[in-house]
Design a protein around this motif. Structure first.
Motif, PDB file in Angstrom:
ATOM      1  N   LEU A  27     -10.899   0.032   5.368  1.00  0.00           N
ATOM      2  CA  LEU A  27      -9.821   0.082   4.395  1.00  0.00           C
ATOM      3  C   LEU A  27     -10.321   0.852   3.180  1.00  0.00           C
ATOM      4  O   LEU A  27     -11.396   0.553   2.655  1.00  0.00           O
ATOM      5  CB  LEU A  27      -9.444  -1.346   3.993  1.00  0.00           C
ATOM      6  N   PHE A  29     -10.416   1.653  -0.578  1.00  0.00           N
ATOM      7  CA  PHE A  29     -10.156   0.814  -1.747  1.00  0.00           C
ATOM      8  C   PHE A  29     -10.480   1.587  -3.025  1.00  0.00           C
ATOM      9  O   PHE A  29     -10.484   2.806  -3.024  1.00  0.00           O
ATOM     10  CB  PHE A  29     -11.012  -0.463  -1.648  1.00  0.00           C
ATOM     11  N   PRO A  33      -6.574   4.686  -3.424  1.00  0.00           N
ATOM     12  CA  PRO A  33      -5.156   4.399  -3.181  1.00  0.00           C
ATOM     13  C   PRO A  33      -4.236   4.939  -4.285  1.00  0.00           C
ATOM     14  O   PRO A  33      -3.091   5.297  -4.016  1.00  0.00           O
ATOM     15  CB  PRO A  33      -5.101   2.869  -3.102  1.00  0.00           C
ATOM     16  N   LEU A  98      -6.261  -8.156   3.667  1.00  0.00           N
ATOM     17  CA  LEU A  98      -6.084  -6.870   3.005  1.00  0.00           C
ATOM     18  C   LEU A  98      -5.495  -5.843   3.974  1.00  0.00           C
ATOM     19  O   LEU A  98      -4.606  -5.065   3.606  1.00  0.00           O
ATOM     20  CB  LEU A  98      -7.424  -6.363   2.467  1.00  0.00           C
ATOM     21  N   MET A  99      -5.973  -5.863   5.209  1.00  0.00           N
ATOM     22  CA  MET A  99      -5.521  -4.887   6.202  1.00  0.00           C
ATOM     23  C   MET A  99      -4.049  -5.105   6.566  1.00  0.00           C
ATOM     24  O   MET A  99      -3.323  -4.142   6.793  1.00  0.00           O
ATOM     25  CB  MET A  99      -6.419  -4.981   7.435  1.00  0.00           C
ATOM     26  N   ALA A 102      -2.093  -3.307   4.020  1.00  0.00           N
ATOM     27  CA  ALA A 102      -2.493  -1.915   3.784  1.00  0.00           C
ATOM     28  C   ALA A 102      -1.313  -0.959   3.853  1.00  0.00           C
ATOM     29  O   ALA A 102      -0.340  -1.194   4.568  1.00  0.00           O
ATOM     30  CB  ALA A 102      -3.554  -1.499   4.799  1.00  0.00           C
ATOM     31  N   ASP A 103      -1.422   0.119   3.099  1.00  0.00           N
ATOM     32  CA  ASP A 103      -0.464   1.216   3.147  1.00  0.00           C
ATOM     33  C   ASP A 103      -1.098   2.327   3.982  1.00  0.00           C
ATOM     34  O   ASP A 103      -2.171   2.828   3.629  1.00  0.00           O
ATOM     35  CB  ASP A 103      -0.171   1.748   1.737  1.00  0.00           C
ATOM     36  N   TRP A 104      -0.444   2.691   5.070  1.00  0.00           N
ATOM     37  CA  TRP A 104      -0.958   3.758   5.938  1.00  0.00           C
ATOM     38  C   TRP A 104      -0.367   5.078   5.462  1.00  0.00           C
ATOM     39  O   TRP A 104       0.838   5.299   5.545  1.00  0.00           O
ATOM     40  CB  TRP A 104      -0.617   3.475   7.393  1.00  0.00           C
ATOM     41  N   PRO A 109      -5.801   3.991   6.344  1.00  0.00           N
ATOM     42  CA  PRO A 109      -5.463   2.704   5.719  1.00  0.00           C
ATOM     43  C   PRO A 109      -5.951   2.615   4.269  1.00  0.00           C
ATOM     44  O   PRO A 109      -7.149   2.631   4.012  1.00  0.00           O
ATOM     45  CB  PRO A 109      -6.195   1.695   6.604  1.00  0.00           C
ATOM     46  N   ALA A 111      -5.771   0.392   0.642  1.00  0.00           N
ATOM     47  CA  ALA A 111      -5.438  -0.920   0.083  1.00  0.00           C
ATOM     48  C   ALA A 111      -4.102  -0.823  -0.638  1.00  0.00           C
ATOM     49  O   ALA A 111      -3.778   0.194  -1.253  1.00  0.00           O
ATOM     50  CB  ALA A 111      -6.530  -1.371  -0.885  1.00  0.00           C
ATOM     51  N   SER A 112      -3.305  -1.886  -0.547  1.00  0.00           N
ATOM     52  CA  SER A 112      -2.002  -1.914  -1.223  1.00  0.00           C
ATOM     53  C   SER A 112      -2.215  -1.880  -2.737  1.00  0.00           C
ATOM     54  O   SER A 112      -3.262  -2.315  -3.245  1.00  0.00           O
ATOM     55  CB  SER A 112      -1.239  -3.177  -0.831  1.00  0.00           C
ATOM     56  N   ASP A 115      -3.146  -5.192  -4.252  1.00  0.00           N
ATOM     57  CA  ASP A 115      -4.546  -5.550  -4.014  1.00  0.00           C
ATOM     58  C   ASP A 115      -5.484  -4.725  -4.888  1.00  0.00           C
ATOM     59  O   ASP A 115      -6.491  -5.236  -5.398  1.00  0.00           O
ATOM     60  CB  ASP A 115      -4.904  -5.380  -2.531  1.00  0.00           C
TER      61      ASP A 115
END
Length: 148
Positions: A27, A29, A33, A98-99, A102-104, A109, A111-112, A115
């Motif tokens: 992910l 982070f 993001p 967290l996954m 997640a925003d793809w 991936p 982290a949102s 988050d």
């Protein structure tokens, strides 16, 4: 806030992709993001939370180091501009949870934003305060657009 559809063109993202880590096992982070969501125009490094096959591959390819964000074990790539961690800054950040959020973006991936905001609130460095303000501004702008 506009999703950065060209995120895979960023040099650090390209280097991360070149590591060929299993995307279900990591992910992205930190501030990356924010770049992916168009909140930031650039980043100087990438923080990655990894497990399983992605962590194993990072250990095989990277240079062992102490992470700058977590003070825990990390693997460094490209002079520490990409840091891969097995644990995040506190036990409250559970990879599986967290996954799920997640925003793809660009098949990667990230982290949102909630988050990322929680992480930045925990550290509260000057750059985190600036990023939190930017997240809040952009979230408000999106909310206002949805209402109008």
């Amino acid at each position: 806030m506009e999703i950065n559809k060209d995120i895979t063109r960023h040099p650090l993202i390209r280097r991360l992709i070149a590591l060929n880590l299993k995307t279900d096992d990591y992910l992205i982070f930190g501030s990356a993001p924010l770049l992916a969501h168009g909140i930031r125009s650039n980043i100087s490094d990438i923080d990655v939370l990894a497990r399983g096959a992605a962590w194993d591959e990072a250990c095989r390819l990277g240079i062992p180091a102490t992470g700058t964000s977590t003070n825990s074990g990390a693997m460094h790539f490209w002079g520490g501009r990409i840091e891969v961690y097995r644990e995040w800054i506190s036990p409250g950040f559970v990879f599986e949870d967290l996954m799920k959020r997640a925003d793809w973006i660009g098949r990667l991936p990230f982290a949102s934003l909630p988050d990322v905001a929680a992480y930045k609130r925990k550290l509260m460095r000057p750059k985190d305060v600036d990023d939190l303000r930017a997240i809040q501004r952009n979230t408000a702008r999106v909310s206002n657009r949805a209402v109008s």
